[in-house]
Design a protein around this motif. Structure first.
Motif, PDB file in Angstrom:
ATOM      1  N   VAL A 276      45.729  54.208  28.858  1.00 17.44           N
ATOM      2  CA  VAL A 276      44.469  53.480  28.390  1.00 17.44           C
ATOM      3  C   VAL A 276      44.739  52.069  28.865  1.00 17.44           C
ATOM      4  CG1 VAL A 276      43.324  52.697  26.335  1.00 17.44           C
ATOM      5  CG2 VAL A 276      43.914  55.009  26.330  1.00 17.44           C
ATOM      6  N   ALA A 277      45.912  51.476  28.523  1.00 24.73           N
ATOM      7  CA  ALA A 277      46.116  49.953  28.993  1.00 24.73           C
ATOM      8  C   ALA A 277      46.009  49.827  30.416  1.00 24.73           C
ATOM      9  CB  ALA A 277      47.477  49.577  28.435  1.00 24.73           C
ATOM     10  N   LYS A 278      46.565  50.927  31.230  1.00 26.15           N
ATOM     11  CA  LYS A 278      46.449  50.683  32.623  1.00 26.15           C
ATOM     12  C   LYS A 278      44.904  50.694  33.021  1.00 26.15           C
ATOM     13  CE  LYS A 278      48.001  52.656  37.028  1.00 26.15           C
ATOM     14  NZ  LYS A 278      48.729  53.657  37.613  1.00 26.15           N
ATOM     15  N   ARG A 279      43.987  51.627  32.461  1.00 28.89           N
ATOM     16  CA  ARG A 279      42.629  51.592  32.961  1.00 28.89           C
ATOM     17  C   ARG A 279      41.720  50.494  32.225  1.00 28.89           C
ATOM     18  NH1 ARG A 279      41.330  57.954  32.018  1.00 28.89           N
ATOM     19  NH2 ARG A 279      42.668  58.690  33.987  1.00 28.89           N
ATOM     20  N   LEU A 280      42.382  49.827  31.314  1.00 33.87           N
ATOM     21  CA  LEU A 280      41.568  48.590  30.798  1.00 33.87           C
ATOM     22  C   LEU A 280      42.052  47.405  31.307  1.00 33.87           C
ATOM     23  CD1 LEU A 280      41.492  49.628  26.749  1.00 33.87           C
ATOM     24  CD2 LEU A 280      39.800  49.535  28.464  1.00 33.87           C
ATOM     25  N   ARG A 281      43.046  47.278  32.018  1.00 35.40           N
ATOM     26  CA  ARG A 281      43.644  46.156  32.694  1.00 35.40           C
ATOM     27  C   ARG A 281      42.540  45.365  33.391  1.00 35.40           C
ATOM     28  NH1 ARG A 281      48.204  47.328  36.714  1.00 35.40           N
ATOM     29  NH2 ARG A 281      46.356  47.919  37.682  1.00 35.40           N
ATOM     30  N   LEU A 282      42.095  45.775  34.477  1.00 35.57           N
ATOM     31  CA  LEU A 282      41.180  45.262  35.340  1.00 35.57           C
ATOM     32  C   LEU A 282      39.890  44.901  34.470  1.00 35.57           C
ATOM     33  CD1 LEU A 282      41.945  46.486  38.731  1.00 35.57           C
ATOM     34  CD2 LEU A 282      42.646  44.527  37.772  1.00 35.57           C
ATOM     35  N   PRO A 283      39.216  45.908  33.861  1.00 35.45           N
ATOM     36  CA  PRO A 283      37.913  45.486  33.133  1.00 35.45           C
ATOM     37  C   PRO A 283      38.182  44.359  32.129  1.00 35.45           C
ATOM     38  CG  PRO A 283      38.221  47.926  33.390  1.00 35.45           C
ATOM     39  CD  PRO A 283      39.380  47.280  33.835  1.00 35.45           C
ATOM     40  N   LEU A 284      39.065  44.446  31.247  1.00 35.42           N
ATOM     41  CA  LEU A 284      39.327  43.351  30.414  1.00 35.42           C
ATOM     42  C   LEU A 284      39.488  42.211  30.977  1.00 35.42           C
ATOM     43  CD1 LEU A 284      41.551  45.180  27.501  1.00 35.42           C
ATOM     44  CD2 LEU A 284      38.909  44.092  27.470  1.00 35.42           C
ATOM     45  N   GLY A 285      40.467  42.249  32.222  1.00 36.69           N
ATOM     46  CA  GLY A 285      40.555  41.017  32.878  1.00 36.69           C
ATOM     47  C   GLY A 285      39.261  40.094  33.400  1.00 36.69           C
ATOM     48  N   PHE A 286      38.592  41.012  34.009  1.00 39.72           N
ATOM     49  CA  PHE A 286      37.168  40.454  34.512  1.00 39.72           C
ATOM     50  C   PHE A 286      36.425  39.797  33.231  1.00 39.72           C
ATOM     51  CE2 PHE A 286      38.070  43.036  38.427  1.00 39.72           C
ATOM     52  CZ  PHE A 286      38.062  41.793  39.473  1.00 39.72           C
ATOM     53  N   LEU A 287      36.310  40.450  32.203  1.00 39.11           N
ATOM     54  CA  LEU A 287      35.681  40.203  31.131  1.00 39.11           C
ATOM     55  C   LEU A 287      36.256  38.980  30.450  1.00 39.11           C
ATOM     56  CD1 LEU A 287      33.468  40.843  28.961  1.00 39.11           C
ATOM     57  CD2 LEU A 287      35.286  41.923  27.494  1.00 39.11           C
ATOM     58  N   PHE A 288      37.400  38.808  30.408  1.00 36.12           N
ATOM     59  CA  PHE A 288      38.092  37.515  29.835  1.00 36.12           C
ATOM     60  C   PHE A 288      37.827  36.540  30.839  1.00 36.12           C
ATOM     61  CE2 PHE A 288      41.349  39.939  27.112  1.00 36.12           C
ATOM     62  CZ  PHE A 288      40.373  39.708  26.193  1.00 36.12           C
ATOM     63  N   ALA A 289      37.923  36.567  32.040  1.00 37.60           N
ATOM     64  CA  ALA A 289      37.558  35.734  33.437  1.00 37.60           C
ATOM     65  C   ALA A 289      36.357  35.091  33.037  1.00 37.60           C
ATOM     66  CB  ALA A 289      37.900  36.402  34.742  1.00 37.60           C
ATOM     67  N   ALA A 290      35.299  35.914  33.045  1.00 37.82           N
ATOM     68  CA  ALA A 290      33.915  35.674  32.911  1.00 37.82           C
ATOM     69  C   ALA A 290      33.568  34.741  31.752  1.00 37.82           C
ATOM     70  CB  ALA A 290      32.797  36.750  32.738  1.00 37.82           C
ATOM     71  N   LEU A 291      34.111  35.212  30.590  1.00 30.74           N
ATOM     72  CA  LEU A 291      33.908  34.474  29.231  1.00 30.74           C
ATOM     73  C   LEU A 291      34.760  33.094  29.456  1.00 30.74           C
ATOM     74  CD1 LEU A 291      34.852  37.011  26.654  1.00 30.74           C
ATOM     75  CD2 LEU A 291      32.489  35.818  26.962  1.00 30.74           C
ATOM     76  N   TYR A 292      35.830  33.119  30.101  1.00 25.81           N
ATOM     77  CA  TYR A 292      36.557  31.749  30.327  1.00 25.81           C
ATOM     78  C   TYR A 292      35.772  30.788  31.161  1.00 25.81           C
ATOM     79  CZ  TYR A 292      39.826  28.675  32.589  1.00 25.81           C
ATOM     80  OH  TYR A 292      40.672  27.513  32.757  1.00 25.81           O
ATOM     81  N   LEU A 293      35.288  31.293  32.250  1.00 27.13           N
ATOM     82  CA  LEU A 293      34.300  30.496  33.061  1.00 27.13           C
ATOM     83  C   LEU A 293      33.174  30.028  32.517  1.00 27.13           C
ATOM     84  CD1 LEU A 293      34.653  32.339  36.626  1.00 27.13           C
ATOM     85  CD2 LEU A 293      35.798  30.242  35.722  1.00 27.13           C
ATOM     86  N   ALA A 294      32.572  30.765  31.457  1.00 29.36           N
ATOM     87  CA  ALA A 294      31.342  30.362  30.826  1.00 29.36           C
ATOM     88  C   ALA A 294      31.621  29.295  29.859  1.00 29.36           C
ATOM     89  CB  ALA A 294      30.880  31.602  29.966  1.00 29.36           C
ATOM     90  N   PHE A 295      33.004  29.295  29.169  1.00 27.03           N
ATOM     91  CA  PHE A 295      33.161  28.555  27.883  1.00 27.03           C
ATOM     92  C   PHE A 295      34.317  27.352  28.114  1.00 27.03           C
ATOM     93  CE2 PHE A 295      31.441  32.349  25.930  1.00 27.03           C
ATOM     94  CZ  PHE A 295      30.201  31.726  25.387  1.00 27.03           C
ATOM     95  N   ALA A 296      34.879  27.534  29.458  1.00 27.11           N
ATOM     96  CA  ALA A 296      36.149  26.487  29.638  1.00 27.11           C
ATOM     97  C   ALA A 296      35.501  25.018  29.761  1.00 27.11           C
ATOM     98  CB  ALA A 296      36.963  26.888  30.767  1.00 27.11           C
ATOM     99  N   ARG A 297      36.247  24.145  29.242  1.00 27.73           N
ATOM    100  CA  ARG A 297      35.803  22.749  29.262  1.00 27.73           C
ATOM    101  C   ARG A 297      37.216  22.132  29.592  1.00 27.73           C
ATOM    102  NH1 ARG A 297      31.713  24.642  29.335  1.00 27.73           N
ATOM    103  NH2 ARG A 297      29.906  24.288  27.774  1.00 27.73           N
ATOM    104  N   PRO A 298      37.539  21.949  31.045  1.00 25.28           N
ATOM    105  CA  PRO A 298      38.867  21.552  31.357  1.00 25.28           C
ATOM    106  C   PRO A 298      38.878  19.956  31.206  1.00 25.28           C
ATOM    107  CG  PRO A 298      37.239  21.956  33.318  1.00 25.28           C
ATOM    108  CD  PRO A 298      36.631  22.491  32.065  1.00 25.28           C
ATOM    109  N   THR A 299      40.104  19.473  31.067  1.00 27.53           N
ATOM    110  CA  THR A 299      40.349  17.934  31.286  1.00 27.53           C
ATOM    111  C   THR A 299      41.065  17.763  32.596  1.00 27.53           C
ATOM    112  OG1 THR A 299      42.545  18.227  30.558  1.00 27.53           O
ATOM    113  CG2 THR A 299      40.816  17.972  28.883  1.00 27.53           C
TER     114      THR A 299
END
Length: 183
Positions: free
Chosen positions: A6-29
């Motif tokens: 299950v972890a192996k199968r979720l690795r990429l979809p969750l990674g892409f989900l976290f990346a999308a959320l990150y890009l939407a909400f990141a406020r870098p310094t």
């Protein structure tokens, strides 16, 4: 179905989900972006180096970064994730650590069993001498290994690692535009 599968199968979809959320909400310094971009770039280089040495399912990779860690591709991914976490906020490192512990640790254990099954004569010595994740400082070389495997640009391209480089450039561009207030 086992948790590691299950972890192996979720690795990429969750990674892409976290990346999308990150890009939407990141406020870098500026400082975070410089530090994080540097750490992520180091991870990108490790992944590139590793992909140019591995011949999946054909031979046990023990040259290049595989002489330092048995999982340099995952180490590189971890550093990329840590770098982008640092670019936004250092507290995101906790999210990265939990994600890797829950998703990548079982995946590495599953892959270890697979590799041991494919290379039962050579893997045990490799495992005894090369750490699973955090690298050893000097590369291990087995007594039997005579030839040194060189980095292969063809393998780098074959494994599609150039896509990670494009992702890095795209994410850094987005974060710079976000930092400057354009997006």
């Amino acid at each position: 179905m086992s948790y590691s599968l299950v972890a192996k199968r979720l690795r990429l979809p969750l990674g892409f989900l976290f990346a999308a959320l990150y890009l939407a909400f990141a406020r870098p310094t500026p400082e975070g972006l410089l530090l994080g971009g540097t750490v992520a770039f180091a991870g990108l280089l490790i992944r590139a180096w590793a992909s140019g040495h591995i011949m999946k399912n054909d031979r046990l990779a023990t040259t290049g970064p595989y002489g330092h860690t048995r999982n340099p591709l995952y180490l590189g991914s971890f550093l990329i994730s840590c770098g982008f976490a640092l670019a936004a906020h250092w507290l995101l490192l906790a999210v990265v650590a939990v994600f890797f512990a829950l998703i990548y640790a079982p995946t590495m254990a599953r892959e270890k069993a697979n590799i041991l099954g494919r290379f039962p004569d050579t893997y045990p010595d490799f495992e005894r001498n090369v750490p699973a994740f955090f690298p050893r400082f000097t590369p291990w070389q087995s007594a039997e290994r005579v030839e040194r495997g060189a980095f292969s640009p063809a393998l780098y391209v074959k494994h599609g690692e150039w896509k990670a480089a494009l992702g890095y450039v795209g994410a850094m561009t987005w974060l710079i535009l976000r930092l400057r207030g354009y997006v």
